[in-house]
Design a protein around this motif. Structure first.
Motif, PDB file in Angstrom:
ATOM      1  N   ALA A 402       0.672  -1.318   0.008  1.00 33.82           N
ATOM      2  CA  ALA A 402       0.079   0.101   0.050  1.00 33.82           C
ATOM      3  C   ALA A 402       0.749   1.188  -0.134  1.00 33.82           C
ATOM      4  CB  ALA A 402      -0.967   0.176   1.480  1.00 33.82           C
ATOM      5  N   SER A 403       0.350   2.380  -0.322  1.00 32.84           N
ATOM      6  CA  SER A 403       0.691   3.502  -0.219  1.00 32.84           C
ATOM      7  C   SER A 403      -0.090   4.663  -0.734  1.00 32.84           C
ATOM      8  CB  SER A 403       1.994   3.736  -1.274  1.00 32.84           C
ATOM      9  OG  SER A 403       2.793   5.011  -1.085  1.00 32.84           O
ATOM     10  N   SER A 404       0.285   5.945  -0.331  1.00 29.93           N
ATOM     11  CA  SER A 404      -0.826   7.055  -0.435  1.00 29.93           C
ATOM     12  C   SER A 404      -0.155   8.234  -1.330  1.00 29.93           C
ATOM     13  CB  SER A 404      -1.325   7.363   0.873  1.00 29.93           C
ATOM     14  OG  SER A 404      -2.455   8.542   0.683  1.00 29.93           O
ATOM     15  N   GLY A 405      -0.745   9.038  -1.900  1.00 30.52           N
ATOM     16  CA  GLY A 405      -0.236  10.280  -2.411  1.00 30.52           C
ATOM     17  C   GLY A 405      -0.750  10.286  -3.943  1.00 30.52           C
ATOM     18  N   PRO A 406      -0.259  11.256  -4.820  1.00 30.74           N
ATOM     19  CA  PRO A 406      -0.675  11.437  -6.334  1.00 30.74           C
ATOM     20  C   PRO A 406      -0.525   9.987  -6.955  1.00 30.74           C
ATOM     21  CG  PRO A 406       0.641  13.459  -5.484  1.00 30.74           C
ATOM     22  CD  PRO A 406       0.828  12.146  -4.278  1.00 30.74           C
ATOM     23  N   LEU A 407      -1.520   9.635  -7.500  1.00 30.41           N
ATOM     24  CA  LEU A 407      -1.562   8.201  -8.174  1.00 30.41           C
ATOM     25  C   LEU A 407      -0.169   7.945  -8.892  1.00 30.41           C
ATOM     26  CD1 LEU A 407      -5.242   7.623  -8.808  1.00 30.41           C
ATOM     27  CD2 LEU A 407      -3.949   6.643  -6.871  1.00 30.41           C
ATOM     28  N   PRO A 408       0.255   8.867 -10.082  1.00 27.93           N
ATOM     29  CA  PRO A 408       1.192   8.533 -10.757  1.00 27.93           C
ATOM     30  C   PRO A 408       2.606   8.230  -9.861  1.00 27.93           C
ATOM     31  CG  PRO A 408      -0.011  10.408 -11.676  1.00 27.93           C
ATOM     32  CD  PRO A 408      -0.649  10.051 -10.291  1.00 27.93           C
ATOM     33  N   LYS A 409       2.678   9.112  -8.767  1.00 29.83           N
ATOM     34  CA  LYS A 409       3.768   8.940  -8.135  1.00 29.83           C
ATOM     35  C   LYS A 409       3.916   7.738  -7.053  1.00 29.83           C
ATOM     36  CE  LYS A 409       6.647  11.623  -4.600  1.00 29.83           C
ATOM     37  NZ  LYS A 409       6.792  12.846  -3.757  1.00 29.83           N
ATOM     38  N   LEU A 410       2.840   7.701  -6.710  1.00 26.32           N
ATOM     39  CA  LEU A 410       2.732   6.382  -5.808  1.00 26.32           C
ATOM     40  C   LEU A 410       2.897   5.116  -6.544  1.00 26.32           C
ATOM     41  CD1 LEU A 410      -0.273   4.471  -5.413  1.00 26.32           C
ATOM     42  CD2 LEU A 410      -0.922   6.630  -4.441  1.00 26.32           C
ATOM     43  N   THR A 411       2.148   4.996  -7.754  1.00 27.03           N
ATOM     44  CA  THR A 411       2.188   3.943  -8.680  1.00 27.03           C
ATOM     45  C   THR A 411       3.504   3.601  -9.061  1.00 27.03           C
ATOM     46  OG1 THR A 411       0.093   4.361  -9.509  1.00 27.03           O
ATOM     47  CG2 THR A 411       1.428   2.761 -10.718  1.00 27.03           C
ATOM     48  N   ARG A 412       4.375   4.544  -9.120  1.00 26.94           N
ATOM     49  CA  ARG A 412       5.976   4.366  -9.691  1.00 26.94           C
ATOM     50  C   ARG A 412       6.790   4.048  -8.589  1.00 26.94           C
ATOM     51  NH1 ARG A 412       6.564   9.358 -10.704  1.00 26.94           N
ATOM     52  NH2 ARG A 412       7.673   9.864  -9.075  1.00 26.94           N
ATOM     53  N   LYS A 413       6.349   4.353  -7.350  1.00 28.34           N
ATOM     54  CA  LYS A 413       7.282   3.725  -6.255  1.00 28.34           C
ATOM     55  C   LYS A 413       6.836   2.439  -5.738  1.00 28.34           C
ATOM     56  CE  LYS A 413       8.684   8.428  -4.316  1.00 28.34           C
ATOM     57  NZ  LYS A 413       8.808   9.151  -2.974  1.00 28.34           N
ATOM     58  N   MET A 414       5.534   2.123  -5.924  1.00 31.96           N
ATOM     59  CA  MET A 414       4.978   0.824  -5.608  1.00 31.96           C
ATOM     60  C   MET A 414       5.267  -0.160  -6.526  1.00 31.96           C
ATOM     61  SD  MET A 414       1.138   1.350  -3.881  1.00 31.96           S
ATOM     62  CE  MET A 414       0.950  -0.479  -3.604  1.00 31.96           C
ATOM     63  N   GLN A 415       5.489   0.170  -7.965  1.00 30.39           N
ATOM     64  CA  GLN A 415       5.696  -0.626  -9.045  1.00 30.39           C
ATOM     65  C   GLN A 415       7.020  -1.766  -8.668  1.00 30.39           C
ATOM     66  OE1 GLN A 415       3.669  -1.004 -11.540  1.00 30.39           O
ATOM     67  NE2 GLN A 415       4.736  -2.861 -12.321  1.00 30.39           N
ATOM     68  N   PRO A 416       8.151  -1.434  -8.288  1.00 28.38           N
ATOM     69  CA  PRO A 416       9.403  -2.120  -7.946  1.00 28.38           C
ATOM     70  C   PRO A 416       8.843  -3.315  -6.786  1.00 28.38           C
ATOM     71  CG  PRO A 416      10.116  -0.082  -7.900  1.00 28.38           C
ATOM     72  CD  PRO A 416       8.582   0.127  -7.993  1.00 28.38           C
ATOM     73  N   MET A 417       8.073  -2.864  -5.882  1.00 25.15           N
ATOM     74  CA  MET A 417       7.545  -3.745  -4.714  1.00 25.15           C
ATOM     75  C   MET A 417       6.661  -4.920  -5.469  1.00 25.15           C
ATOM     76  SD  MET A 417       7.355  -1.105  -1.654  1.00 25.15           S
ATOM     77  CE  MET A 417       7.448  -2.549  -0.350  1.00 25.15           C
ATOM     78  N   GLN A 418       5.735  -4.434  -6.313  1.00 26.84           N
ATOM     79  CA  GLN A 418       4.779  -5.348  -6.849  1.00 26.84           C
ATOM     80  C   GLN A 418       5.483  -6.408  -7.718  1.00 26.84           C
ATOM     81  OE1 GLN A 418       1.568  -3.275  -8.911  1.00 26.84           O
ATOM     82  NE2 GLN A 418       0.862  -5.276  -9.774  1.00 26.84           N
ATOM     83  N   GLU A 419       6.480  -5.869  -8.575  1.00 28.73           N
ATOM     84  CA  GLU A 419       7.108  -6.746  -9.453  1.00 28.73           C
ATOM     85  C   GLU A 419       8.106  -7.794  -8.285  1.00 28.73           C
ATOM     86  OE1 GLU A 419       9.476  -4.131 -11.807  1.00 28.73           O
ATOM     87  OE2 GLU A 419       7.804  -3.402 -13.050  1.00 28.73           O
ATOM     88  N   GLN A 420       8.609  -7.316  -7.421  1.00 27.35           N
ATOM     89  CA  GLN A 420       9.218  -8.109  -6.735  1.00 27.35           C
ATOM     90  C   GLN A 420       8.504  -9.272  -6.001  1.00 27.35           C
ATOM     91  OE1 GLN A 420      11.076  -6.054  -3.380  1.00 27.35           O
ATOM     92  NE2 GLN A 420      12.286  -7.809  -2.933  1.00 27.35           N
TER      93      GLN A 420
END
Length: 451
Positions: A402-420
């Motif tokens: 999970a994360s919170s913030g502007p959607l483009p920014k949080l999606t970019r930061k969550m992407q490596p964890m999701q891929e992992q």
């Protein structure tokens, strides 16, 4: 006051929690040495938290009390500068207590409301020519925010230019504690990490400052005000548009404020430090001047009717959008953050990870204090904690990201964890639902998904 706990604490407020709600004063000072801001507000918040409790309501209540006091000082200052005309007090009160820009800071767990109070007092004592009280207040201003320090130095330079040596000396002595703090925290303040989120000045900064002061569509609103002035000149009884006298600009503190703005913007082309929220320091000087100028207009019936019509249009477009983000019906989001809802929706879950784990842990702490989630929640882990967990068998059957913030920014930061986690055979499903500024993923192992 009713909106104090209506919305979730956003990122900067949670940082205030992490800095100030410390168990000891030494821990507080150690934390602040690695921070962008000076210590006065966070020290006061630490004392306040130990006195009335460390929770979201007490966090924002301190700001609310400070802003109410500062607003009253601004109204009194406008009255004195406006020769005690009643209409000046009414206009000043409307500007202070009915405008979204400063009121938003009145219910925010940051230093801005306290800064407004201290600056209002500083300009009051400066106008009254009380150097001792002015110097003490100037010291507190500089220790509350570095924009306050810059403003005190600008006032010292201007008063020195005007040969008001006692006031200039008082301001310079008042600046010494903040300068000493800068030396104490120099390793961080002069590193590349300090203010790294601030970009160089550009048109977007100018437009954002206008939008904070005038609300949505600031340029059309300026055009509307100019059109009103034309109407008042032709049919409204405004024979001439009186420019503010230098004495008014000086006594109100607006001249030093403008000098500070020029200096900050100029320096920002080399070391960016011009940030739209920080220009709230202008409010204590701008409000009395605007109130005196408007209160001094002598209009006929047509002029008064046109002015009231335009004022109504401005307030209608100003009030609604200005406070829309503070409406709890809209989901409790503020500054594009929804940490509270993530804390509540993941309450009781064990394997939780986020690129903003520190803020979510602080959010859990505040929600636990308020009794909105069970006690002793399992802490959130960051990306490194997720790596260690995935390298330690047996792997959990379920993970939550999970994360919170502007959607483009949080999606970019969550992407490596999701891929992992997906490389380890997990399948992630989006459980964000109605979250506008947050993302919540439920990641299940392949064996559990097959079931």
């Amino acid at each position: 006051m009713l909106l104090v706990d209506a919305t979730a604490l956003w990122g900067d407020e949670l940082y205030s929690v992490g800095k100030s709600f410390q168990p000891s004063f030494s821990r507080l000072m150690a934390m602040l040495r690695e921070d962008t801001h000076p210590p006065a507000y966070y020290t006061l918040l630490w004392l306040w938290g130990h006195l009335v409790g460390q929770n979201p309501i007490s966090l924002r209540l301190l700001s609310w009390l400070a802003y109410v006091a500062g607003g009253l000082v601004m109204v009194c200052q406008a009255m004195v500068l406006g020769e005690k005309r009643p209409q000046v007090a009414v206009i000043a009160a409307l500007l202070v207590f009915c405008s979204p820009y400063p009121i938003r800071f009145a219910i925010e767990g940051k230093s801005y409301a306290l800064l407004v109070l201290l600056l209002s007092l500083a300009w009051w004592w400066r106008r009254s020519a009380h150097p001792i009280a002015y110097g003490i207040t100037a010291a507190l201003v500089g220790l509350t925010h570095f924009y306050g320090l810059f403003l005190v130095l600008a006032a010292a330079a201007w008063d020195g230019w005007q040969r008001r040596w006692s006031m200039s000396t008082a301001a310079l002595i008042g600046a010494l504690p903040a300068l000493a703090w800068m030396a104490y925290a120099a390793d961080y303040l002069f590193s590349s990490r300090a203010g790294s989120w601030i970009g160089p000045p550009d048109y977007a900064l100018f437009e954002e400052i206008l939008a904070r002061g005038l609300g949505l569509w600031p340029l059309p609103k300026l055009a509307l005000i100019l059109a009103l002035l034309v109407v008042l000149r032709r049919w409204g009884g405004l024979h001439r548009l009186p420019w503010p006298k230098l004495d008014l600009l000086d006594r109100s503190g607006l001249v030093p404020s403008l000098l500070m703005v020029i200096g900050v913007v100029a320096v920002s082309f080399v070391k960016p430090m011009a940030f739209s929220r920080y220009f709230v320091v202008l409010v204590p000087a701008v409000v009395p001047v605007v109130a005196v100028q408007i209160g001094g207009l002598d209009l006929n019936r047509v002029g008064r009717c046109c002015s009231l019509l335009v004022l109504g249009l401005l307030l209608a477009s100003w009030w609604g959008p200005g406070f829309a983000e503070l409406d709890p019906v809209a989901g409790g989001a503020r500054e594009q953050d929804q940490f509270r809802l993530i804390s509540q929706r993941t309450s009781g879950l064990v394997e939780r990870y986020s690129p903003r784990s520190r803020l979510l842990n602080l959010s859990d702490r505040m929600e636990e204090v308020m009794g909105r989630i069970p006690k002793d929640p399992v802490p959130w882990g960051n990306r490194h904690a997720l790596e260690r967990r995935l390298a330690m068998p047996p792997l959990p059957r379920e993970l939550w990201l999970a994360s919170s913030g502007p959607l483009p920014k949080l999606t970019r930061k969550m992407q490596p964890m999701q891929e992992q986690v997906e490389r380890e055979g997990y399948t992630c499903r989006d459980r964000s639902g109605d979250l506008s500024y947050a993302r919540l993923l439920q990641c299940q192992s392949a064996a559990r998904v097959l079931r």
